[in-house]
Design an enzyme around this catalytic site. Structure first.
Site, PDB file in Angstrom:
ATOM      1  N   SER A   1       2.937  -2.325  10.358  1.00 42.19           N
ATOM      2  CA  SER A   1       4.112  -2.201  10.782  1.00 42.19           C
ATOM      3  C   SER A   1       5.021  -3.696  10.285  1.00 42.19           C
ATOM      4  CB  SER A   1       4.979  -1.745  12.534  1.00 42.19           C
ATOM      5  OG  SER A   1       4.670  -0.744  12.428  1.00 42.19           O
TER       6      SER A   1
ATOM      7  N   LYS B   1       0.372   4.238  -0.214  1.00 40.29           N
ATOM      8  CA  LYS B   1      -0.279   5.284  -0.088  1.00 40.29           C
ATOM      9  C   LYS B   1      -0.481   6.483  -0.659  1.00 40.29           C
ATOM     10  CE  LYS B   1      -0.407   3.667   4.044  1.00 40.29           C
ATOM     11  NZ  LYS B   1       0.054   3.376   5.718  1.00 40.29           N
TER      12      LYS B   1
ATOM     13  N   GLY C   1       1.798   2.300  10.933  1.00 43.15           N
ATOM     14  CA  GLY C   1       3.258   3.202   9.662  1.00 43.15           C
ATOM     15  C   GLY C   1       3.766   3.898  11.840  1.00 43.15           C
TER      16      GLY C   1
ATOM     17  N   GLU D   1      -7.194   5.088   7.525  1.00 42.26           N
ATOM     18  CA  GLU D   1      -6.296   6.551   7.257  1.00 42.26           C
ATOM     19  C   GLU D   1      -7.620   6.815   6.893  1.00 42.26           C
ATOM     20  OE1 GLU D   1      -2.785   5.781   5.224  1.00 42.26           O
ATOM     21  OE2 GLU D   1      -2.073   5.122   6.929  1.00 42.26           O
TER      22      GLU D   1
ATOM     23  N   ASN E   1       1.041  -1.500  -0.153  1.00 39.09           N
ATOM     24  CA  ASN E   1      -0.080  -0.239   0.127  1.00 39.09           C
ATOM     25  C   ASN E   1       0.848   1.383   0.280  1.00 39.09           C
ATOM     26  OD1 ASN E   1      -2.039   1.948   0.390  1.00 39.09           O
ATOM     27  ND2 ASN E   1      -2.030   1.561   2.911  1.00 39.09           N
TER      28      ASN E   1
ATOM     29  N   HIS F   1      -9.700   1.064   4.552  1.00 39.07           N
ATOM     30  CA  HIS F   1      -8.185   1.723   5.057  1.00 39.07           C
ATOM     31  C   HIS F   1      -8.322   3.218   6.682  1.00 39.07           C
ATOM     32  CE1 HIS F   1      -4.781   2.726   6.430  1.00 39.07           C
ATOM     33  NE2 HIS F   1      -3.588   1.348   5.976  1.00 39.07           N
TER      34      HIS F   1
ATOM     35  N   GLU G   1      -5.609  -4.544  10.339  1.00 38.87           N
ATOM     36  CA  GLU G   1      -4.732  -3.629  10.086  1.00 38.87           C
ATOM     37  C   GLU G   1      -5.262  -3.320  12.092  1.00 38.87           C
ATOM     38  OE1 GLU G   1      -2.156  -2.584   6.438  1.00 38.87           O
ATOM     39  OE2 GLU G   1      -4.108  -1.646   6.567  1.00 38.87           O
TER      40      GLU G   1
HETATM   41  P1  PGA Z   1       2.637  -0.170   7.737  1.00 41.08           P
HETATM   42  O1  PGA Z   1       1.196  -0.102   6.664  1.00 41.08           O
HETATM   43  O2  PGA Z   1       3.422  -1.077   6.800  1.00 41.08           O
HETATM   44  O3  PGA Z   1       3.133   1.658   7.227  1.00 41.08           O
HETATM   45  O4  PGA Z   1       2.116   0.157   9.082  1.00 41.08           O
HETATM   46  C1  PGA Z   1       0.359  -0.351   6.923  1.00 41.08           C
HETATM   47  C2  PGA Z   1      -1.000   0.162   5.945  1.00 41.08           C
HETATM   48  O5  PGA Z   1      -1.176   1.135   5.811  1.00 41.08           O
HETATM   49  O6  PGA Z   1      -1.621  -0.141   5.213  1.00 41.08           O
END
Ligand code: PGA
Length: 257
Positions: A218, A15, A178, A101, A13, A99, A172
């Site tokens: 992560s 982003k 993140g 976010e 992903n 997601h 998630e």
């Molecule tokens: P990350 O993000 O691996 O940077 O923690 C995962 C995601 O948001 O899908």
């Protein structure tokens, strides 16, 4: 992972990262690194503007292209939006929906997520439906309740086991995204197994065991193997580590064991 029953899928992903030029370069590097990975599907979920250059760059290899969002309607006066039909025609195979976010910054509710799942299926796309609790919810001990609500509201748009075949769930935990603080393999397994239980209750055992359930938050080259060793963790949705071809290829290799 349990490859006997279901596909292992590693999805990046990106982003809001990478221009079309950067995307092409990253895909070229990745192509050679993941060429021999036959046991897992590799997907790159990229910004809308990267889709065209990515579908071109990956047409002769096993990497699939995904999007990170879509609009719930097929077409119309929705300035700035992109529909499932447009994504499909551009060569997209997967789309991330719900997601955290987008739930947080774009105010996407469970109900809207369900409408987007329906739109994806109507357009012939596969959906990666994201669910997960915040740290506050985990501390309050309501992880299962939150996840059940998110998963069950997606079920509203998945009428039969035929549609279910087009769905991937991604667990998630918001506190792991993140932050560099991944869920332990046991925490990830516990919730992924719970999600499969919810699917089993609704669609039956045979259908449930064929659904890919990813972990995200992560995940990186160091912890991927342990997370993927859990029977109900069938892949990963990877943010930060997917922007670096070495890290991402190492995760794909861990999934290919
Ligand atoms: P990350 O993000 O691996 O940077 O923690 C995962 C995601 O948001 O899908």
């Amino acid at each position: 992972m349990n490859r006997r029953y279901r596909k292992t899928i590693i999805a990046g992903n990106w982003k809001m990262n990478k221009t079309p030029t950067e995307a092409r370069a990253l895909a070229e590097t990745l192509k050679t690194r993941v060429a021999r990975c036959k046991w897992c599907e590799v997907v790159l979920c990229v910004p809308f503007t990267d889709i065209v250059s990515l579908t071109r760059a990956t047409k002769d290899c096993r990497i699939s292209v995904g999007a990170q969002n879509l609009h719930q309607e097929e077409s119309g006066a929705y300035t700035g939006e992109v529909s499932g039909k447009m994504l499909k025609d551009a060569g997209v195979k997967y789309v991330i929906i719900g997601h955290s976010e987008r739930r947080q910054y774009a105010g996407e509710s469970n109900e809207l997520v369900a409408r987007k799942v329906k739109a994806a299926l109507t357009a012939g796309l596969r959906a990666i439906v994201c669910v997960g609790e915040t740290l506050k919810e985990r501390d309050m001990g309501v992880t299962n309740e939150v996840v059940a609500l998110q998963v069950r509201s997606a079920f509203d748009s998945i009428p039969t086991t035929d549609e279910l075949k087009k769905i991937v769930f991604a667990y998630e935990p918001v506190w792991a995204i993140g932050t560099g603080r991944n869920a332990t393999p046991e925490q990830a397994a516990e919730v992924c197994t719970y999600i499969r239980t919810l699917i089993r209750k609704k669609y039956g055992a045979r259908a449930a065991r064929a659904v890919t359930i990813q972990y995200g938050g992560s995940m990186n080259a160091d912890n991927a193997r342990e997370l993927l060793a859990q029977l109900d963790v069938d892949g990963g949705l990877i943010g930060g580590a997917s922007l670096d071809p070495d890290s991402f290829a190492a995760i794909v290799q861990a999934a290919n064991q």
